[in-house]
Design a protein around this motif. Sequence first.
Motif, PDB file in Angstrom:
ATOM      1  N   HIS A 165       0.827  -1.197   0.000  1.00 10.58           N
ATOM      2  CA  HIS A 165       0.000   0.000   0.000  1.00 10.58           C
ATOM      3  C   HIS A 165       0.866   1.253   0.000  1.00 10.58           C
ATOM      4  CE1 HIS A 165      -2.484   3.252   1.713  1.00 10.58           C
ATOM      5  NE2 HIS A 165      -3.473   2.666   1.058  1.00 10.58           N
ATOM      6  N   ALA A 166       1.868   1.292   0.857  1.00  6.98           N
ATOM      7  CA  ALA A 166       2.724   2.476   0.958  1.00  6.98           C
ATOM      8  C   ALA A 166       3.498   2.709  -0.338  1.00  6.98           C
ATOM      9  CB  ALA A 166       3.692   2.323   2.135  1.00  6.98           C
ATOM     10  N   ALA A 167       4.049   1.632  -0.896  1.00  7.80           N
ATOM     11  CA  ALA A 167       4.860   1.768  -2.105  1.00  7.80           C
ATOM     12  C   ALA A 167       4.019   2.180  -3.309  1.00  7.80           C
ATOM     13  CB  ALA A 167       5.592   0.459  -2.389  1.00  7.80           C
ATOM     14  N   VAL A 168       2.855   1.556  -3.470  1.00 15.67           N
ATOM     15  CA  VAL A 168       1.997   1.867  -4.617  1.00 15.67           C
ATOM     16  C   VAL A 168       1.438   3.280  -4.490  1.00 15.67           C
ATOM     17  CG1 VAL A 168      -0.161   1.271  -5.780  1.00 15.67           C
ATOM     18  CG2 VAL A 168       1.447  -0.529  -5.113  1.00 15.67           C
ATOM     19  N   GLN A 169       1.043   3.664  -3.288  1.00 16.03           N
ATOM     20  CA  GLN A 169       0.513   5.016  -3.094  1.00 16.03           C
ATOM     21  C   GLN A 169       1.574   6.059  -3.443  1.00 16.03           C
ATOM     22  OE1 GLN A 169      -0.473   6.489   0.971  1.00 16.03           O
ATOM     23  NE2 GLN A 169      -2.486   6.942   0.095  1.00 16.03           N
ATOM     24  N   ALA A 170       2.816   5.830  -3.007  1.00 13.13           N
ATOM     25  CA  ALA A 170       3.895   6.771  -3.309  1.00 13.13           C
ATOM     26  C   ALA A 170       4.157   6.844  -4.805  1.00 13.13           C
ATOM     27  CB  ALA A 170       5.162   6.364  -2.565  1.00 13.13           C
TER      28      ALA A 170
END
Length: 276
Positions: A250-255
């Motif tokens: 989630h964190a990587a894709v959102q960034a």
Amino acid sequence: MATWFITGASAGIGRAVAEQLLKAGHRVAATARDENRLEVLRRQGGELWTTTLDVTDTRAVRDVVGRAFADLGRIDVIFSNAGRGAVGAAEELSDEAIAEQIAVNLTGPIQLIRAALPHLRAQGGGRIIQTTTMGAQISSPGASLYHASKWGIEGFLESLVPEVAPFGIGVTMIEPGSVRTDFGAALSIADPLPAYAATPAGRLHRYIKAGGGNLTADAPGDPARVAAAIITAATTTPAPRRLTLGSDAHAAVQAALTGRQAELDKALAASTDFPS
């Protein structure tokens, strides 16, 4: 009771999904490159159909899919899960490694889905679930061909969604983060070039070597919970287009998505149009 067809069912996420389905009383058609590795599923009991399948063999894919539908009748879910990672700077990868990566992660799933579509249409619908990865939305140095294959399969599926929706066929892409499976043990690793030793690709080589093939021992993703989320998605209506699973994903894709949006320049884009 639902019937699932699963590739790459001998280990990792594919095996976890198969185990949970069998435990819940569903039927499973499980395939793997080595059918003997499916013995652990046979010992569990339940209604299990197994065969050997290398997804890079298109003729075998069509034959196995046809036999599965003939033997089992309706198949509700095609879970395309088989895959492998190739590691190395683009210059380091051999022609053979490039061809294999595209064949396993891109061409194979495309041909599997193409083989299943006539059967799904004839029975009035079904689901296609494809394991991609958070690496289909992000990228990292030293894994260019892996990302190319995963971004590629998502591009294919994006177009497929509206193509098959009129036939009652739903499509879901599964984008896990790092999950505690044996994925790292099956990596295809290029021979490192000295010129890349001080680069990010060189650091990735050293990280893999230090890990001794067990790269996911401390991964946040629980394969059992990932499997449960995938099974739930198969009965969710409408079919979710994407399932991003794991806090790291989630964190990587959102960034990544936020960064790409920030790069959009409306004025610059419009400046290349013919004058109104």
